[in-house]
Design a protein around this motif. Sequence first.
Motif, PDB file in Angstrom:
ATOM      1  N   PRO A 178      35.558  33.865  33.870  1.00 53.76           N
ATOM      2  CA  PRO A 178      35.977  34.553  32.547  1.00 53.76           C
ATOM      3  C   PRO A 178      35.339  35.937  32.534  1.00 53.76           C
ATOM      4  CG  PRO A 178      34.276  32.786  32.393  1.00 53.76           C
ATOM      5  CD  PRO A 178      34.727  32.738  33.808  1.00 53.76           C
ATOM      6  N   GLU A 179      35.830  36.935  31.964  1.00 54.89           N
ATOM      7  CA  GLU A 179      35.508  38.209  31.838  1.00 54.89           C
ATOM      8  C   GLU A 179      35.197  38.970  33.070  1.00 54.89           C
ATOM      9  OE1 GLU A 179      32.255  38.348  29.030  1.00 54.89           O
ATOM     10  OE2 GLU A 179      33.247  37.172  27.469  1.00 54.89           O
ATOM     11  N   VAL A 180      36.354  38.711  33.905  1.00 60.53           N
ATOM     12  CA  VAL A 180      36.207  39.429  35.387  1.00 60.53           C
ATOM     13  C   VAL A 180      36.021  40.897  35.340  1.00 60.53           C
ATOM     14  CG1 VAL A 180      37.101  39.851  37.717  1.00 60.53           C
ATOM     15  CG2 VAL A 180      37.077  37.539  36.449  1.00 60.53           C
ATOM     16  N   ASP A 181      35.128  41.505  35.887  1.00 63.34           N
ATOM     17  CA  ASP A 181      34.985  43.130  35.970  1.00 63.34           C
ATOM     18  C   ASP A 181      36.113  43.594  36.626  1.00 63.34           C
ATOM     19  OD1 ASP A 181      34.498  45.919  36.587  1.00 63.34           O
ATOM     20  OD2 ASP A 181      32.124  45.551  37.012  1.00 63.34           O
ATOM     21  N   PRO A 182      37.035  44.581  36.029  1.00 63.53           N
ATOM     22  CA  PRO A 182      38.121  45.068  36.599  1.00 63.53           C
ATOM     23  C   PRO A 182      37.985  45.473  37.658  1.00 63.53           C
ATOM     24  CG  PRO A 182      38.001  45.823  34.113  1.00 63.53           C
ATOM     25  CD  PRO A 182      36.614  45.039  34.322  1.00 63.53           C
ATOM     26  N   ARG A 183      36.844  46.176  38.233  1.00 63.82           N
ATOM     27  CA  ARG A 183      36.518  46.710  39.508  1.00 63.82           C
ATOM     28  C   ARG A 183      36.639  45.595  40.528  1.00 63.82           C
ATOM     29  NH1 ARG A 183      30.765  49.508  38.521  1.00 63.82           N
ATOM     30  NH2 ARG A 183      30.556  47.653  37.318  1.00 63.82           N
ATOM     31  N   LEU A 184      36.383  44.396  40.264  1.00 64.12           N
ATOM     32  CA  LEU A 184      36.577  43.098  41.341  1.00 64.12           C
ATOM     33  C   LEU A 184      38.026  43.065  41.974  1.00 64.12           C
ATOM     34  CD1 LEU A 184      34.423  41.394  42.213  1.00 64.12           C
ATOM     35  CD2 LEU A 184      35.405  39.572  40.688  1.00 64.12           C
ATOM     36  N   TYR A 185      38.990  43.362  40.822  1.00 68.70           N
ATOM     37  CA  TYR A 185      40.204  43.200  41.320  1.00 68.70           C
ATOM     38  C   TYR A 185      40.633  44.114  42.406  1.00 68.70           C
ATOM     39  CZ  TYR A 185      41.487  39.936  37.516  1.00 68.70           C
ATOM     40  OH  TYR A 185      41.234  38.830  36.648  1.00 68.70           O
ATOM     41  N   GLU A 186      40.008  45.563  41.889  1.00 72.87           N
ATOM     42  CA  GLU A 186      40.064  46.722  43.090  1.00 72.87           C
ATOM     43  C   GLU A 186      39.673  46.254  44.488  1.00 72.87           C
ATOM     44  OE1 GLU A 186      39.590  51.443  43.489  1.00 72.87           O
ATOM     45  OE2 GLU A 186      39.340  50.206  41.505  1.00 72.87           O
ATOM     46  N   GLN A 187      38.363  45.784  44.282  1.00 70.38           N
ATOM     47  CA  GLN A 187      37.727  45.541  45.525  1.00 70.38           C
ATOM     48  C   GLN A 187      38.355  44.378  46.297  1.00 70.38           C
ATOM     49  OE1 GLN A 187      33.948  44.461  44.222  1.00 70.38           O
ATOM     50  NE2 GLN A 187      33.391  46.449  43.418  1.00 70.38           N
ATOM     51  N   CYS A 188      38.964  43.436  45.522  1.00 66.78           N
ATOM     52  CA  CYS A 188      39.712  42.406  46.180  1.00 66.78           C
ATOM     53  C   CYS A 188      41.130  42.889  46.748  1.00 66.78           C
ATOM     54  CB  CYS A 188      40.182  41.428  45.358  1.00 66.78           C
ATOM     55  SG  CYS A 188      41.022  39.837  45.872  1.00 66.78           S
ATOM     56  N   THR A 189      41.626  43.764  46.222  1.00 66.99           N
ATOM     57  CA  THR A 189      43.013  44.279  46.706  1.00 66.99           C
ATOM     58  C   THR A 189      42.725  45.402  48.074  1.00 66.99           C
ATOM     59  OG1 THR A 189      43.900  44.492  44.658  1.00 66.99           O
ATOM     60  CG2 THR A 189      44.735  46.095  46.298  1.00 66.99           C
ATOM     61  N   GLN A 190      41.471  45.857  48.125  1.00 68.40           N
ATOM     62  CA  GLN A 190      40.922  46.705  49.218  1.00 68.40           C
ATOM     63  C   GLN A 190      40.525  45.744  50.487  1.00 68.40           C
ATOM     64  OE1 GLN A 190      37.486  48.952  47.795  1.00 68.40           O
ATOM     65  NE2 GLN A 190      38.818  50.489  46.735  1.00 68.40           N
ATOM     66  N   TRP A 191      40.230  44.466  50.264  1.00 76.48           N
ATOM     67  CA  TRP A 191      39.746  43.466  51.280  1.00 76.48           C
ATOM     68  C   TRP A 191      40.968  42.821  51.714  1.00 76.48           C
ATOM     69  CZ3 TRP A 191      41.124  38.426  51.444  1.00 76.48           C
ATOM     70  CH2 TRP A 191      40.481  37.520  52.354  1.00 76.48           C
TER      71      TRP A 191
END
Length: 313
Positions: free
Chosen positions: A25-38
């Motif tokens: 819950p309440e995931v930091d939006p930057r985490l989505y970007e980091q996952c996309t990069q991975w």
Amino acid sequence: MSTLHSPSAQVVRQAIDWSLRLRQPEVDPRLYEQCTQWRSAHADHEQAWQRVQTLSSDLNSTFDALPGAGQTFETLENSARQLSRRRTLKLLSGTVLLGSAGSWLARDYPAWNADFSTGIGQCQSYRLADGSQLQLNTDSVASLAGPGQLQLERGELLLDCTTPVSVAGRHGHFEAQAGRFVIRQEASRSRVSVLQGQLSIHGVGGPVTQVAAGQHYWVDTKGVQRLAELDMEAGAWAQGLIVTRNMRLADFLAELGRYRRGYLGCTDDIAGLRLSGVYRLADTDQLLAMLPKTLPVQLNYRTRWWITLQRQV
């Protein structure tokens, strides 16, 4: 023919880790970007990610159809969030299971760390380094144990070899100089069928048994037993078929159930009805729909995943 290539166990664990973190819950939006990069860093990353997402979707669909299993996957996820990362990976990989639907999770979850594996309803063919052709039936797992050596961990294989090969299983190991044979491993015994050539069975604590083409044997911890004949053709699944010879309906449904998720069975009063014929596995729903045309039965759908055959009214 498929070329063997799957993401490494480490990459799959990373994909699972990303999936869990993004479910918080309440995931930091930057985490989505980091996952996309991975995911974009390597083709294996994206392949592993897609498999994990497919698995998650399939599990939700399967559990939704099971009585009492509605909260199982949610419980699994919530518990995973409270565990250490290492225990979480074990949880999702099937070594630790929660709830009455745990066996469904273990059956559906791919064997990421095996050399060769198939999911439910999938048959796969591989060309080995020595030129042998390995085919795995539905829900099967095998690994290389060395040059010319295989370990059957679960399910059923068909091996066509022109050089010496050995297959180790739960109930013994099997050796052939050349030939074509099927080994099917069940919980309490294994069945061996030689289609061409000759095979040696090394049972647990017993003498070596020589099996010739056209012969079939059961192998368990107590010994080796010759079968007079089978009620279905042993290697037909490699061509996407079930070929039956006066097979009981209950046994036919148990066999067909290996290729689909959910429950498939029949009432006791029709269990002994007999089938002989050639049935294609490409569409098991279509196959089931044909049965009332040849037998006095009807299909009772509790859900898409829970089907019982009963006598035709």
